[in-house]
Design a protein around this motif. Structure first.
Motif, PDB file in Angstrom:
ATOM      1  N   TYR A  81       0.839  -1.206   0.000  1.00  0.00           N
ATOM      2  CA  TYR A  81       0.000   0.000   0.000  1.00  0.00           C
ATOM      3  C   TYR A  81       0.872   1.255   0.000  1.00  0.00           C
ATOM      4  O   TYR A  81       0.656   2.178  -0.787  1.00  0.00           O
ATOM      5  CB  TYR A  81      -0.900  -0.034   1.228  1.00  0.00           C
ATOM      6  N   LEU A  82       1.849   1.267   0.889  1.00  0.00           N
ATOM      7  CA  LEU A  82       2.717   2.424   1.040  1.00  0.00           C
ATOM      8  C   LEU A  82       3.535   2.671  -0.213  1.00  0.00           C
ATOM      9  O   LEU A  82       3.588   3.788  -0.737  1.00  0.00           O
ATOM     10  CB  LEU A  82       3.642   2.222   2.242  1.00  0.00           C
ATOM     11  N   PHE A  83       4.174   1.632  -0.723  1.00  0.00           N
ATOM     12  CA  PHE A  83       5.072   1.829  -1.855  1.00  0.00           C
ATOM     13  C   PHE A  83       4.296   2.200  -3.112  1.00  0.00           C
ATOM     14  O   PHE A  83       4.774   2.984  -3.935  1.00  0.00           O
ATOM     15  CB  PHE A  83       5.909   0.574  -2.098  1.00  0.00           C
ATOM     16  N   GLY A  84       3.100   1.631  -3.291  1.00  0.00           N
ATOM     17  CA  GLY A  84       2.285   2.007  -4.440  1.00  0.00           C
ATOM     18  C   GLY A  84       1.971   3.491  -4.448  1.00  0.00           C
ATOM     19  O   GLY A  84       2.050   4.160  -5.493  1.00  0.00           O
ATOM     20  N   VAL A 138      10.292  -2.696  -8.689  1.00  0.00           N
ATOM     21  CA  VAL A 138      10.283  -2.990  -7.261  1.00  0.00           C
ATOM     22  C   VAL A 138       8.853  -3.221  -6.771  1.00  0.00           C
ATOM     23  O   VAL A 138       8.581  -4.153  -5.995  1.00  0.00           O
ATOM     24  CB  VAL A 138      10.937  -1.845  -6.471  1.00  0.00           C
ATOM     25  N   LEU A 139       7.915  -2.390  -7.234  1.00  0.00           N
ATOM     26  CA  LEU A 139       6.517  -2.508  -6.815  1.00  0.00           C
ATOM     27  C   LEU A 139       5.920  -3.846  -7.254  1.00  0.00           C
ATOM     28  O   LEU A 139       5.266  -4.530  -6.458  1.00  0.00           O
ATOM     29  CB  LEU A 139       5.695  -1.358  -7.393  1.00  0.00           C
ATOM     30  N   VAL A 140       6.156  -4.238  -8.502  1.00  0.00           N
ATOM     31  CA  VAL A 140       5.591  -5.490  -9.011  1.00  0.00           C
ATOM     32  C   VAL A 140       6.175  -6.686  -8.269  1.00  0.00           C
ATOM     33  O   VAL A 140       5.451  -7.619  -7.886  1.00  0.00           O
ATOM     34  CB  VAL A 140       5.849  -5.608 -10.529  1.00  0.00           C
ATOM     35  N   VAL A 141       7.481  -6.680  -8.042  1.00  0.00           N
ATOM     36  CA  VAL A 141       8.113  -7.784  -7.302  1.00  0.00           C
ATOM     37  C   VAL A 141       7.538  -7.866  -5.897  1.00  0.00           C
ATOM     38  O   VAL A 141       7.202  -8.953  -5.399  1.00  0.00           O
ATOM     39  CB  VAL A 141       9.639  -7.598  -7.261  1.00  0.00           C
TER      40      VAL A 141
END
Length: 289
Positions: A81-84, A138-141
């Motif tokens: 949630y945060l990184f998205g 990074v988000l997808v991984v």
């Protein structure tokens, strides 16, 4: 030949064909993007690798501070949630911040040769897009590790969120870069706004907290929900975080489709206004710089 015939053939110096001419001269755009990347990473050991390091460090600071120290447990899969949300805000901030300074930073080129002035803010947006790619990786991984199972609606929402960020940044970049040539205070104001931008959308917290604070039926909460950047963050959340765990989808914000249409309309209007202001003021750029 009459005076009218001569006047009709004249073009005001310093103006051009706008964004359409940027497309026609995309080879110049590619050169400007390469130049900005070379200048930014000159004599750098990691080079473009800093595009991974910076967001990763920012993510770690917020995750440890809010997720572990302050025990942010109201949001499942908080790291995703945060990184998205950070991907949206950091990309937007970089694009708008650099675009605001782009014409002034390229003052030598503006004074010496003619080329479409819109190339400079557009190039800044393209550089931000280059830096977006490693963040998306990074988000997808991270989402796959969390259990993300992509669905058609989610992938469409993710693409729409990223496109909305680009259109919104383009409109504001054109407008602010033109104003910055005449009023250098603009870039300082933009820096201040971008500093607090992460708190104006549901990046660090769930949208339900804002509804509880302002009232779900209040006009302030409606304005918060209609903020195009808020819509972009929620679209990215719908595309990634919402399907990372079974209970997340039920916690996504309501009426997202209708608000997406409104957000794109606002962003498109900003592009039209930004382009118009930019073209009207571009004839004075060389004189002011």
């Amino acid at each position: 030949m009459t005076t009218t015939d001569i006047d009709d053939g004249l073009v005001v110096q310093g103006t051009g064909g706008g964004l359409r001419e940027v497309v026609d001269r995309r080879h110049l755009l590619a050169m400007l993007v390469r130049k900005e990347l070379r200048v930014r990473y000159r004599a750098s050991v990691l080079g473009l690798g800093w595009s991974y390091v910076k967001p990763a460090v920012q993510f770690a600071v917020y995750f440890v501070g809010l997720g572990l120290v302050l025990r942010q447990t109201a949001i499942g899969d908080y790291a995703v949630y945060l990184f998205g949300g950070l991907v949206v805000v950091t990309t937007f901030s970089e694009a708008v911040g650099n675009a605001t300074r782009s014409v002034v930073a390229n003052g030598e080129l503006v004074r010496k040769i003619f080329l479409p002035r819109e190339l400079f803010p557009v190039a800044s947006g393209c550089v931000a897009a280059v830096h977006l790619v490693p963040q998306l990786v990074v988000l997808v991984v991270g989402t796959l590790v969390a259990g993300w199972r992509p669905d058609a609606v989610g992938l469409l929402a993710l693409a729409a969120g990223l496109l909305l960020v680009g259109v919104l940044a383009l409109g504001l970049g054109l407008l602010l870069s033109a104003l910055d040539v005449l009023y250098r205070d603009v870039e300082n104001v933009v820096d201040l706004v971008l500093t607090v931008l992460v708190w104006t959308s549901p990046v660090l917290y769930p949208w339900q907290l804002v509804a509880d604070l302002l009232g779900a039926d209040s006009w302030l909460f409606t304005a918060y929900q209609l903020n195009p950047l808020t819509v972009a963050v929620e679209l990215v959340h719908r595309g990634t975080w919402a399907t990372a765990s079974p209970g997340n989808l039920a916690r996504t914000a309501p009426d997202l489709a209708a608000r997406t249409v409104f957000a794109f309309a606002v962003a498109a209007l900003l592009v039209l206004v930004g382009q118009r202001v930019f073209r009207r003021m571009s004839g004075r750029f060389a004189q002011e710089l």
